[in-house]
Design a protein around this motif. Sequence first.
Motif, PDB file in Angstrom:
ATOM      1  N   TYR A 198      54.711  21.684 -69.433  1.00  0.00           N
ATOM      2  CA  TYR A 198      55.097  22.387 -68.467  1.00  0.00           C
ATOM      3  C   TYR A 198      56.696  22.390 -68.277  1.00  0.00           C
ATOM      4  N   MET A 199      57.081  21.158 -68.246  1.00  0.00           N
ATOM      5  CA  MET A 199      58.462  20.878 -67.989  1.00  0.00           C
ATOM      6  C   MET A 199      59.388  21.280 -68.969  1.00  0.00           C
ATOM      7  N   ILE A 200      59.019  21.246 -70.190  1.00  0.00           N
ATOM      8  CA  ILE A 200      59.898  21.453 -71.358  1.00  0.00           C
ATOM      9  C   ILE A 200      60.102  23.025 -71.680  1.00  0.00           C
ATOM     10  N   THR A 201      58.928  23.584 -71.349  1.00  0.00           N
ATOM     11  CA  THR A 201      58.835  24.983 -71.465  1.00  0.00           C
ATOM     12  C   THR A 201      59.505  25.784 -70.396  1.00  0.00           C
ATOM     13  N   SER A 202      59.620  25.296 -69.096  1.00  0.00           N
ATOM     14  CA  SER A 202      60.182  25.945 -68.037  1.00  0.00           C
ATOM     15  C   SER A 202      61.571  26.145 -68.252  1.00  0.00           C
ATOM     16  N   VAL A 203      62.509  25.616 -69.195  1.00  0.00           N
ATOM     17  CA  VAL A 203      63.941  25.215 -69.458  1.00  0.00           C
ATOM     18  C   VAL A 203      64.111  26.176 -71.000  1.00  0.00           C
ATOM     19  N   ALA A 204      62.956  26.490 -71.552  1.00  0.00           N
ATOM     20  CA  ALA A 204      63.156  26.972 -72.886  1.00  0.00           C
ATOM     21  C   ALA A 204      64.291  27.832 -73.158  1.00  0.00           C
ATOM     22  N   PRO A 205      64.502  28.899 -72.314  1.00  0.00           N
ATOM     23  CA  PRO A 205      65.440  29.942 -72.447  1.00  0.00           C
ATOM     24  C   PRO A 205      67.054  29.427 -72.715  1.00  0.00           C
ATOM     25  N   ILE A 206      67.388  28.407 -71.916  1.00  0.00           N
ATOM     26  CA  ILE A 206      68.683  27.919 -72.198  1.00  0.00           C
ATOM     27  C   ILE A 206      68.984  27.504 -73.455  1.00  0.00           C
ATOM     28  N   PRO A 207      68.249  26.459 -74.067  1.00  0.00           N
ATOM     29  CA  PRO A 207      68.499  26.016 -75.332  1.00  0.00           C
ATOM     30  C   PRO A 207      68.397  27.204 -76.445  1.00  0.00           C
ATOM     31  N   MET A 208      67.401  28.019 -76.307  1.00  0.00           N
ATOM     32  CA  MET A 208      66.985  28.872 -77.180  1.00  0.00           C
ATOM     33  C   MET A 208      68.277  30.095 -77.406  1.00  0.00           C
ATOM     34  N   ALA A 209      69.142  30.198 -76.059  1.00  0.00           N
ATOM     35  CA  ALA A 209      70.269  30.955 -76.123  1.00  0.00           C
ATOM     36  C   ALA A 209      71.438  30.504 -76.977  1.00  0.00           C
ATOM     37  N   THR A 210      71.374  29.163 -77.451  1.00  0.00           N
ATOM     38  CA  THR A 210      72.410  28.782 -78.451  1.00  0.00           C
ATOM     39  C   THR A 210      72.134  28.927 -79.745  1.00  0.00           C
ATOM     40  N   MET A 211      70.841  29.346 -80.028  1.00  0.00           N
ATOM     41  CA  MET A 211      70.445  29.142 -81.541  1.00  0.00           C
ATOM     42  C   MET A 211      71.350  29.742 -82.741  1.00  0.00           C
ATOM     43  N   VAL A 212      72.112  31.068 -82.493  1.00  0.00           N
ATOM     44  CA  VAL A 212      72.666  31.871 -83.421  1.00  0.00           C
ATOM     45  C   VAL A 212      74.073  31.155 -83.681  1.00  0.00           C
ATOM     46  N   ASN A 213      74.643  30.156 -82.712  1.00  0.00           N
ATOM     47  CA  ASN A 213      75.886  29.885 -83.012  1.00  0.00           C
ATOM     48  C   ASN A 213      76.143  28.671 -83.725  1.00  0.00           C
ATOM     49  N   ARG A 214      77.082  28.617 -84.670  1.00  0.00           N
ATOM     50  CA  ARG A 214      77.285  27.522 -85.358  1.00  0.00           C
ATOM     51  C   ARG A 214      77.429  25.935 -84.814  1.00  0.00           C
TER      52      ARG A 214
END
Length: 289
Positions: A198-214
């Motif tokens: 539950y803790m790791i899923t709660s902050v999921a949008p923040i790291p996922m926002a960086t996926m496309v950057n090199r």
Amino acid sequence: MNFIWDKITEWLKELLVSGVVSNLSGLFDSINSKVADVAGTVGASPQTWNSSIFNMIRSLSENVMVPIAGIILTFVMCLDLIQMLIDRNNMHDVDTWMFFKWVFKTFCAVLIVTNTWNIVMGVFDVAQHVVNQAAGVIIGDTAMDISTLMGDIEARLMEMEIGPLFGLWFQSSLIGIIAWALSICIFIITYGRMIEIYMITSVAPIPMATMVNREWGQMGQNYLRSLFALSFQAFLIMVCVGIYAVLVQNISVESDVGAALWTCIGYTVLLCFTLFKSSSVAKSVFNAH
């Protein structure tokens, strides 16, 4: 005089035997219940384990973290555009297809952020499908029945001398404390994993926002590795419990009651250790350190 001594000896034996039997009665009940709960706990998805916590975490992720992820995404994509233009000979060699590429990357990034929750839950759904398929194969009877292992234990205890009988009573009392502590350890490991999910899923949008950057994309990739490691840790836990079940069922009837009890405790300690190590093993598999 011998008659009185025999009566005292018999009374002490009956007292110690009743104490040993009382200590052994239900000695492993707490461990058996906790081990049985392991399969149910790791086999449950985040939404089925506790729906109230799941809804709270989802609300936090969508209402609190997604706006922050949007700000980070804006920064990352602007930085990506600047780097793309600078890399082309300080804007002297600019093609129109670069802007179409950047627009497509931005679209993909926005799509990932807005669907982060579905992506994360999809990873856990895949892992739980694997766990549920494996449950019927690797999980056997994990219950330890001391009365079955020992046979007619009271008759065998009455044949023992007072000294060894007193030592066995002390061992059974000590083993009872250890068994209680081990059941708490199993509870902490299995329930702690669900809280970590539950803790790791709660902050999921923040790291996922960086996926496309090199340059910043490593954050999102490491997050996905950790997510896969945490989800497939459930499978490793099932393997640990399956091994434990085989070891428990292969315990032979011992002539030494104390040795059989310590063997059962040893297997339980091994189970706790392997459950604890399952997290690091899963991270090693997915290189999520």
